[in-house]
Design a protein around this motif. Sequence first.
Motif, mmCIF file in Angstrom:
data_model
loop_
_atom_site.group_PDB
_atom_site.id
_atom_site.type_symbol
_atom_site.label_atom_id
_atom_site.label_comp_id
_atom_site.label_asym_id
_atom_site.label_seq_id
_atom_site.Cartn_x
_atom_site.Cartn_y
_atom_site.Cartn_z
ATOM 1 N N GLU A 172 0.835 -1.213 0.000
ATOM 2 C CA GLU A 172 0.000 0.000 0.000
ATOM 3 C C GLU A 172 0.869 1.262 0.000
ATOM 4 O OE1 GLU A 172 -4.037 -1.365 2.323
ATOM 5 O OE2 GLU A 172 -2.266 -0.945 3.544
ATOM 6 N N ILE A 173 2.032 1.158 0.655
ATOM 7 C CA ILE A 173 2.956 2.305 0.656
ATOM 8 C C ILE A 173 3.330 2.645 -0.782
ATOM 9 C CG2 ILE A 173 5.286 3.071 1.296
ATOM 10 C CD1 ILE A 173 4.982 1.449 3.878
ATOM 11 N N TYR A 233 -5.870 1.153 3.423
ATOM 12 C CA TYR A 233 -5.320 2.208 2.556
ATOM 13 C C TYR A 233 -5.556 1.895 1.082
ATOM 14 C CZ TYR A 233 -3.353 4.574 6.533
ATOM 15 O OH TYR A 233 -3.228 5.274 7.712
ATOM 16 N N LYS A 234 -5.627 0.598 0.790
ATOM 17 C CA LYS A 234 -5.914 0.201 -0.593
ATOM 18 C C LYS A 234 -7.322 0.674 -0.979
ATOM 19 C CE LYS A 234 -3.855 -3.638 -2.611
ATOM 20 N NZ LYS A 234 -3.494 -5.032 -2.349
ATOM 21 N N LEU A 290 -9.330 7.594 6.295
ATOM 22 C CA LEU A 290 -9.899 6.235 6.308
ATOM 23 C C LEU A 290 -11.228 6.255 7.061
ATOM 24 C CD1 LEU A 290 -7.016 3.685 7.002
ATOM 25 C CD2 LEU A 290 -7.848 4.561 4.849
ATOM 26 N N GLU A 291 -11.223 6.966 8.191
ATOM 27 C CA GLU A 291 -12.445 7.018 8.991
ATOM 28 C C GLU A 291 -13.521 7.867 8.325
ATOM 29 O OE1 GLU A 291 -11.308 8.358 12.904
ATOM 30 O OE2 GLU A 291 -9.646 6.933 12.876
ATOM 31 N N THR A 292 -13.141 9.071 7.923
ATOM 32 C CA THR A 292 -14.168 9.977 7.397
ATOM 33 C C THR A 292 -14.731 9.473 6.074
ATOM 34 O OG1 THR A 292 -12.460 11.332 6.384
ATOM 35 C CG2 THR A 292 -13.279 12.049 8.521
ATOM 36 N N ALA A 337 -10.943 4.172 -3.919
ATOM 37 C CA ALA A 337 -12.062 5.116 -3.794
ATOM 38 C C ALA A 337 -11.677 6.450 -4.448
ATOM 39 C CB ALA A 337 -12.400 5.321 -2.319
ATOM 40 N N ALA A 338 -10.441 6.872 -4.231
ATOM 41 C CA ALA A 338 -9.990 8.149 -4.805
ATOM 42 C C ALA A 338 -9.907 8.048 -6.327
ATOM 43 C CB ALA A 338 -8.633 8.526 -4.230
#
Lengths: 186, 279
Positions: free
Chosen positions: B8-9, B48-49, B40-42, B54-55
């Motif tokens: 993920e990094i 992170y993946k 991640l929360e909001t 999502a982005a």
Amino acid sequence: MQNLKILVVDDDPVTLTLLQKRLKKEDYEVETAIDGVSAIELINANYYDVILTDLMMPGGVDGIGVLEAAKKINIKTEVILITAHGSVDNAIKAMKKGAADYLQKPVNLDEVLLRMEKIRSMKMLLKNANDLRDAMDITEQTSAETIQNLELALSEMEKLFTKVKTILAMEDVPAKERIALALEKL
Amino acid sequence: MVKIKPDEINLLSKYIYDISGINIDNTKAYLLETRLGKLLETDNCSTYKDLYYAARKDPSKILEKKIIDAITTNETLFFRDSSPFELLKYKIVPEIIDARSNPNSRQVTSSIRIWSAACSTGQELYSIAITLKELLFDVYKYRINLLGTDISNAAVAQACAGVYKKFEIERGLPPDKLKKYFSPNGIGWKIKDDIRKMATFKTLNLLEQFNYIGKFDIIFCRNVAIYFTLEDRKKLFNRIAEVLEPDGFLIIGSTESLTGVCPRFVPKRHLKSIFYQLK
């Protein structure tokens, strides 16, 4: 960090003594004022970390007056207002003017201590952030000096090399002379 | 807090590089956790993946912008490091005004343009505006044009509003300047209109073409190139060279260097400060 220096302002001597005793027991440095006017005199003469003041006081200077004076003299002073039960509107008005917090009467002493502890940790965090920035500033200044000196020295060196290159490229001058000229520049 | 995994990094560093040019190598992977963790929360992502996909999938690019806002460093102060502002006051502005004035009438013949290339929340540009206001008796007569740009929408929005919290302002700004140029705004401070109206702010990615913004007499590009790769730094300063007037001035961060980055600039010293001009 040193313990907080607190000014308690209340026109009721009983509340005043009660708050003073309880806060002193927790090792806070405490001074008191019996109304807004004498509070402002003290604020003018001394720095306080926190001012805990009643909102409604006689004598023309109320809690909001104390708040405004304190913030004007030193923005770092935090002010907690004590309001009558049910006068939340006034408390919110005070918060908008920069009060750190408000407490409702009757004052719960444990609550006062909790608020003080909160302000203390906030001030410690702020101090820590400022110390870190100071440390960063010093590091930045020192490295800036080194880097800038190197930057200028390198730029001078580059100019010199360009000169030497030009001399060495002069085809109409014998090689030996060119080298001598170039060495002179260095 | 959700831990970031090695794959993920790589995924996120590459994505952040693509959208912002900010270079996060493996040694700075902790930045991803500390700065993106909240997203991640909001945005309801469990890993992170998930956040990355999502982005990528979001056509409105709102999440992409949120990631840029979160990853950019907005450490800035009013008059951060006083020397560039002294330099501006005692050397650069007088020289530029001289060069742009008619020697007979002493009237400025062209506008003077100043660019804060990574303005963050506006402190640098407003510090420049305050410096000019204090230096020039009638600042408006000089046709001075101030532009601030930053990649972060949130930073630009705050710069436009000119509203600062207590802790953002108390350091760096002397109390007399605070009272003179700011008015209390709730629990913070707001820049006064006479300073606010001198400045314009825009969102801009320094790694994309920007020659459409025109030419500048003075460019501040401080402490932003440090987040870029050497290759991108080279490109950036070459593009800056294109938009700087031939006799213009460039100011970079006090610990930055252009050696090996852009040979078109030469460093010059004035008292304790360094500035750059085109060769």
